[in-house]
Design an enzyme around this catalytic site. Structure first.
Site, PDB file in Angstrom:
ATOM      1  N   CYS A   1       6.766  -6.705   7.311  1.00 30.57           N
ATOM      2  CA  CYS A   1       7.780  -6.271   8.143  1.00 30.57           C
ATOM      3  C   CYS A   1       7.920  -7.236   9.026  1.00 30.57           C
ATOM      4  O   CYS A   1       7.154  -8.031   9.642  1.00 30.57           O
ATOM      5  CB  CYS A   1       7.395  -4.699   8.773  1.00 30.57           C
TER       6      CYS A   1
ATOM      7  N   CYS B   1       6.733  -4.219  15.796  1.00 36.17           N
ATOM      8  CA  CYS B   1       6.712  -3.289  17.052  1.00 36.17           C
ATOM      9  C   CYS B   1       5.012  -3.393  17.202  1.00 36.17           C
ATOM     10  O   CYS B   1       4.176  -4.055  16.553  1.00 36.17           O
ATOM     11  CB  CYS B   1       6.627  -1.880  16.277  1.00 36.17           C
TER      12      CYS B   1
ATOM     13  N   GLU C   1       0.836  -1.209  -0.008  1.00 34.62           N
ATOM     14  CA  GLU C   1      -0.146   0.071  -0.048  1.00 34.62           C
ATOM     15  C   GLU C   1       0.717   1.144  -0.211  1.00 34.62           C
ATOM     16  O   GLU C   1       1.900   1.336   0.426  1.00 34.62           O
ATOM     17  CB  GLU C   1      -1.028  -0.042   1.118  1.00 34.62           C
TER      18      GLU C   1
ATOM     19  N   CYS D   1       1.604  -1.832  15.726  1.00 33.40           N
ATOM     20  CA  CYS D   1       1.686  -1.570  14.335  1.00 33.40           C
ATOM     21  C   CYS D   1       0.989  -2.732  13.680  1.00 33.40           C
ATOM     22  O   CYS D   1       1.300  -3.954  13.866  1.00 33.40           O
ATOM     23  CB  CYS D   1       3.026  -1.379  13.591  1.00 33.40           C
TER      24      CYS D   1
ATOM     25  N   CYS E   1       3.503   8.504   0.364  1.00 29.18           N
ATOM     26  CA  CYS E   1       4.208   7.487   1.436  1.00 29.18           C
ATOM     27  C   CYS E   1       4.205   6.193   0.902  1.00 29.18           C
ATOM     28  O   CYS E   1       3.252   5.653   0.334  1.00 29.18           O
ATOM     29  CB  CYS E   1       3.270   7.811   2.697  1.00 29.18           C
TER      30      CYS E   1
ATOM     31  N   CYS F   1      -0.791   3.105   8.425  1.00 28.57           N
ATOM     32  CA  CYS F   1      -0.051   2.074   8.947  1.00 28.57           C
ATOM     33  C   CYS F   1      -0.243   0.486   8.739  1.00 28.57           C
ATOM     34  O   CYS F   1      -0.650  -0.282   9.409  1.00 28.57           O
ATOM     35  CB  CYS F   1       0.276   2.339  10.074  1.00 28.57           C
TER      36      CYS F   1
HETATM   37  N1  SAH Z   1       9.802   0.840   9.850  1.00 25.03           N
HETATM   38  C1  SAH Z   1      10.035   2.179   9.878  1.00 25.03           C
HETATM   39  C2  SAH Z   1       9.010   2.902   8.883  1.00 25.03           C
HETATM   40  C3  SAH Z   1       7.456   2.291   8.627  1.00 25.03           C
HETATM   41  S1  SAH Z   1       6.417   2.715  10.022  1.00 25.03           S
HETATM   42  C4  SAH Z   1       9.576   2.804  11.094  1.00 25.03           C
HETATM   43  O1  SAH Z   1       9.487   2.278  12.122  1.00 25.03           O
HETATM   44  O2  SAH Z   1       9.766   4.036  11.370  1.00 25.03           O
HETATM   45  C5  SAH Z   1       6.003   4.328   9.973  1.00 25.03           C
HETATM   46  C6  SAH Z   1       5.827   5.233  11.356  1.00 25.03           C
HETATM   47  O3  SAH Z   1       4.285   4.839  11.761  1.00 25.03           O
HETATM   48  C7  SAH Z   1       6.766   4.828  12.638  1.00 25.03           C
HETATM   49  O4  SAH Z   1       6.978   5.805  13.181  1.00 25.03           O
HETATM   50  C8  SAH Z   1       5.954   3.683  13.247  1.00 25.03           C
HETATM   51  O5  SAH Z   1       6.206   3.431  14.408  1.00 25.03           O
HETATM   52  C9  SAH Z   1       4.664   4.279  13.160  1.00 25.03           C
HETATM   53  N2  SAH Z   1       3.223   3.618  13.216  1.00 25.03           N
HETATM   54  C10 SAH Z   1       3.346   2.259  13.222  1.00 25.03           C
HETATM   55  N3  SAH Z   1       2.113   1.914  13.689  1.00 25.03           N
HETATM   56  C11 SAH Z   1       1.508   2.992  14.299  1.00 25.03           C
HETATM   57  C12 SAH Z   1       0.183   3.233  14.624  1.00 25.03           C
HETATM   58  N4  SAH Z   1      -0.824   2.342  14.916  1.00 25.03           N
HETATM   59  N5  SAH Z   1      -0.034   4.481  15.246  1.00 25.03           N
HETATM   60  C13 SAH Z   1       0.859   5.284  15.104  1.00 25.03           C
HETATM   61  N6  SAH Z   1       2.007   5.257  14.383  1.00 25.03           N
HETATM   62  C14 SAH Z   1       2.457   4.109  14.010  1.00 25.03           C
END
Ligand code: SAH
Length: 350
Positions: free
Chosen positions: A115, A119, A95, A122, A108, A336
């Site tokens: 991935c 996290c 996406e 996420c 974006c 996300c």
């Molecule tokens: N892997 C990279 C880039 C992809 S995630 C990273 O971790 O930075 C892009 C951003 O979205 C990151 O800051 C991630 O922590 C954030 N993110 C992921 N899930 C989220 C959520 N549910 N709410 C807000 N930000 C989120």
């Protein structure tokens, strides 16, 4: 074993020159081909009408011409944000999001299908990693969207699904092709790469002499809290990440953006704000506060506005530059990895 055909959209111009020379063509053909791919954003070799029919046939036989197929697009009624689902050659879906701002259009993109960073908050982490994206597949997200909207894309953020520094070589190639003056020529300063904090790769990137913006997902001010949210913290602790960022700034002169997603009762308290200020004090950086997007499978809820503002105030009082991210496309799951996930679930049940 069958040899894989070269992916010409991932090649730089010198590589393309030797590729066409090997096919018995003059070097200037490479320039024409490059222009069709990266300037005209051609969807097929067929369109490249100033190349001879014979050469086009040869290309179709000898190379892979990567083009993404648009599977779905959702358009926000609130702000016009567009969320695209693209299908890759092997059936994986990814996406990308298009956002319109006063200063221009921003895309974006995803850097991996899935991935492996895990996290906790996420949606992209849920299914794990399928595979890395090719440079061409990263570029194509921008190219297809620019064609579809018929408006110039002026900023690109690598903040979609995937950890870009876990796909380092492809990322670097993507950056060089996207910002090349023979292609879309997007300014490096208008390109942001977001990482969860892979320290060796941050150090390596610092030495590449690029002018891109590095965004680092911090999300917690202490090692203990960060570890509870981000498994990668067990490999590189929060101070190591902070120090790698300092090195990045020293080498490039580019101020780091720290991303901090606020989750109610998790990382949004007074103590968290003071600890964060402590961690970052004296560092030339900028903190971007993001009200966390609630994801169905995850038990995290966004901090209320009062908590966000109070968190911001505390940082500012300590001399830290802070912004609050404007939320866009909430009505279309533009956050996300949610649309990709929905699509995959739909596929599983049919
Ligand atoms: N892997 C990279 C880039 C992809 S995630 C990273 O971790 O930075 C892009 C951003 O979205 C990151 O800051 C991630 O922590 C954030 N993110 C992921 N899930 C989220 C959520 N549910 N709410 C807000 N930000 C989120």
């Amino acid at each position: 074993m069958m040899k894989e055909k070269p992916d010409i959209k991932s090649m730089n111009l010198p590589e393309l020159v030797s590729f066409v020379e090997n096919l018995g063509e003059k070097p200037f053909r490479a320039k024409q081909l490059y222009e069709w791919m990266h300037r005209n954003l051609s969807e097929s070799i067929e369109e490249m009408t100033n190349l001879s029919a014979g050469f086009r046939e040869k290309l179709k036989e000898e190379c892979t011409y990567t083009v993404l197929k648009q599977t779905d697009v959702q358009i926000s009624k609130q702000d016009g944000t567009r969320k695209y689902l693209f299908m890759l050659e092997d059936g994986n879906v990814i996406e990308s999001v298009w956002m319109r701002y006063k200063f221009g259009n921003s895309v974006c993109i995803s850097s991996q299908a899935g991935c492996r960073m895990g996290c906790r908050f996420c949606a992209s982490a849920i299914g794990g990693l399928e595979r890395n994206l090719l440079p061409s597949e990263m570029l194509e997200q921008v190219y297809r969207i620019q064609k579809d909207t018929d408006e110039r894309v002026s900023r690109v953020v690598v903040m979609g699904t995937g950890e870009p520094l876990d796909n380092y070589d492809s990322l670097l190639r993507f950056i060089r092709l996207l910002t090349d003056e023979g292609g879309l020529h997007i300014s490096q300063r208008n390109l942001t790469v977001s990482t969860c904090g892979l320290v060796p790769e941050i150090l390596r990137l610092a030495d590449e002499k690029l002018q891109i913006t590095l965004a680092v997902s911090l999300h917690a001010p202490t090692q203990k809290k960060r570890l509870a949210l981000m498994p990668i913290a067990s490999k590189y602790d929060v101070e190591q990440v902070r120090d790698a960022c300092r090195y990045y700034f020293e080498k490039t002169g580019r101020r780091i953006t720290f991303e901090y997603a606020l989750a109610a009762g998790v990382n949004d308290g007074n103590e968290d704000a003071y600890n964060l200020a402590d961690l970052l004090i004296g560092q030339n950086c900028h903190v971007n506060l993001i009200p966390i997007n609630p994801v169905k499978e995850r038990k995290f809820f966004s901090s209320d506005q009062e908590a966000v503002l109070s968190f911001k105030n505390k940082l500012e009082k300590n001399g830290i530059h802070v912004t609050i991210r404007r939320e866009m496309g909430r009505d279309i799951d533009a956050a996300c990895g949610q649309l990709r996930k929905k699509y995959m679930e739909r596929r599983w049940v049919t």
